[in-house]
Design a protein around this motif. Structure first.
Motif, short mmCIF file in Angstrom:
data_model
loop_
_atom_site.label_atom_id
_atom_site.label_comp_id
_atom_site.label_asym_id
_atom_site.label_seq_id
_atom_site.Cartn_x
_atom_site.Cartn_y
_atom_site.Cartn_z
N SER A 11 0.73 -1.19 0.09
CA SER A 11 0.02 -0.07 -0.07
C SER A 11 0.71 1.25 0.10
N ARG A 12 1.95 1.12 0.16
CA ARG A 12 2.95 2.30 -0.14
C ARG A 12 3.49 2.70 -1.47
N GLU A 13 3.28 2.12 -2.45
CA GLU A 13 3.39 2.31 -3.89
C GLU A 13 2.76 3.33 -4.41
N GLU A 14 3.28 3.93 -5.50
CA GLU A 14 2.78 5.29 -6.09
C GLU A 14 1.45 5.12 -6.56
N GLY A 15 0.54 5.95 -6.51
CA GLY A 15 -0.77 5.87 -6.89
C GLY A 15 -1.77 5.34 -5.98
N LEU A 16 -1.30 4.69 -4.88
CA LEU A 16 -2.31 4.36 -4.00
C LEU A 16 -2.38 5.05 -2.92
N LYS A 17 -3.36 5.53 -2.73
CA LYS A 17 -3.85 6.66 -1.69
C LYS A 17 -4.28 6.16 -0.30
N ASN A 18 -4.97 5.15 -0.17
CA ASN A 18 -5.35 4.82 0.98
C ASN A 18 -4.70 3.59 1.46
N GLY A 19 -3.73 3.91 2.33
CA GLY A 19 -2.81 2.82 2.75
C GLY A 19 -3.42 1.91 3.88
N SER A 20 -4.06 2.46 5.05
CA SER A 20 -4.49 1.93 6.51
C SER A 20 -6.00 1.40 6.47
N ASN A 21 -6.71 1.56 5.12
CA ASN A 21 -8.00 1.27 5.50
C ASN A 21 -8.51 0.24 4.41
N LYS A 22 -9.74 -0.01 4.35
CA LYS A 22 -10.31 -1.11 3.56
C LYS A 22 -10.08 -0.87 2.22
N LYS A 23 -10.56 0.77 1.84
CA LYS A 23 -10.08 0.90 0.33
C LYS A 23 -8.79 0.59 -0.16
N GLY A 24 -7.71 0.82 0.76
CA GLY A 24 -6.38 0.75 0.44
C GLY A 24 -6.06 -0.83 0.30
N ALA A 25 -6.90 -1.66 1.12
CA ALA A 25 -6.75 -3.18 1.18
C ALA A 25 -7.21 -3.41 -0.29
N ALA A 26 -8.36 -3.12 -0.72
CA ALA A 26 -9.05 -3.53 -1.94
C ALA A 26 -8.26 -3.28 -3.31
N GLU A 27 -7.50 -1.81 -3.08
CA GLU A 27 -6.46 -1.51 -4.27
C GLU A 27 -5.51 -2.37 -4.64
N VAL A 28 -4.75 -2.73 -3.04
CA VAL A 28 -3.82 -3.71 -3.11
C VAL A 28 -4.21 -5.08 -3.76
N GLY A 29 -5.25 -5.55 -3.38
CA GLY A 29 -5.89 -6.87 -3.62
C GLY A 29 -6.06 -6.85 -5.30
N LYS A 30 -6.57 -5.79 -5.86
CA LYS A 30 -6.41 -5.67 -7.32
C LYS A 30 -5.15 -5.60 -8.15
N LEU A 31 -4.21 -4.88 -7.21
CA LEU A 31 -2.98 -4.73 -7.88
C LEU A 31 -2.16 -6.07 -8.06
N ILE A 32 -2.30 -6.87 -6.83
CA ILE A 32 -1.50 -8.10 -6.95
C ILE A 32 -2.24 -9.08 -7.78
N ALA A 33 -3.72 -9.14 -7.93
CA ALA A 33 -4.16 -9.95 -8.89
C ALA A 33 -3.73 -9.61 -10.38
N ALA A 34 -3.50 -8.46 -10.47
CA ALA A 34 -3.17 -7.93 -12.04
C ALA A 34 -1.88 -8.34 -12.34
N ARG A 35 -0.94 -8.39 -11.46
CA ARG A 35 0.43 -8.59 -11.32
C ARG A 35 0.45 -10.06 -11.50
N CYS A 36 -0.21 -10.77 -10.71
CA CYS A 36 -0.33 -12.33 -11.08
C CYS A 36 -0.48 -12.61 -12.36
N HIS A 37 -1.51 -12.16 -12.99
CA HIS A 37 -1.86 -12.32 -14.30
C HIS A 37 -0.91 -12.10 -15.36
N GLU A 38 -0.24 -10.90 -15.12
CA GLU A 38 0.82 -10.81 -16.10
C GLU A 38 2.07 -11.66 -15.94
N LYS A 39 2.17 -12.33 -14.73
CA LYS A 39 3.38 -13.51 -14.61
C LYS A 39 2.76 -14.63 -15.07
N GLY A 40 1.38 -14.76 -15.29
CA GLY A 40 0.74 -16.19 -15.79
C GLY A 40 0.09 -16.98 -14.48
#
Length: 117
Positions: free
Chosen positions: A57-86
């Motif tokens: 949640s500390r990465e550029e472009g992610l605003k909400n670090g310590s709340n549920k909105k931030g957790a949702a953003e990190v979840g979407k981000l990790i899923a996108a990175r996993c899909h890039e890696k197959g």
């Protein structure tokens, strides 16, 4: 004193979880760490001991670090990175934390983004 006891209890629970949860090359382990201010997520292949991809949640472009909105953003981000890696499916490792609040929101967001757990 209570903070130390709480951290030790979480560590014991995490060790108990890690006895059962193993990441493989085809289905790596999605490991979560929650601090008071941020969330950190890694996708790990335990057979080789390598981190395949990570997000926090500390990465550029992610605003909400310590709340549920931030957790949702990190979840979407990790899923996108996993899909890039197959990587299509993972084993979820909650890291000794309760499956509640930010941890649950992160897992649900990753599932909604197409990651199978």
């Amino acid at each position: 004193m209570k903070i130390r006891q709480k951290a030790d209890a979480r560590r014991r629970i995490h060790y108990r979880i890690r006895k059962k949860v193993q990441g493989t090359e085809t289905r790596p382990r999605l490991s979560v760490f929650r601090s008071s201010k941020h969330l950190y997520v890694q996708v790990i292949d335990d057979a080789t001991g390598r981190t395949l991809t990570a997000a926090n949640s500390r990465e550029e472009g992610l605003k909400n670090g310590s709340n549920k909105k931030g957790a949702a953003e990190v979840g979407k981000l990790i899923a996108a990175r996993c899909h890039e890696k197959g990587i299509e499916s993972v084993v979820f490792d909650r890291g000794g934390f309760k499956y509640h609040g930010r941890i649950q929101v992160l897992a649900d967001a990753a599932r909604e983004a197409g990651l199978k757990m």
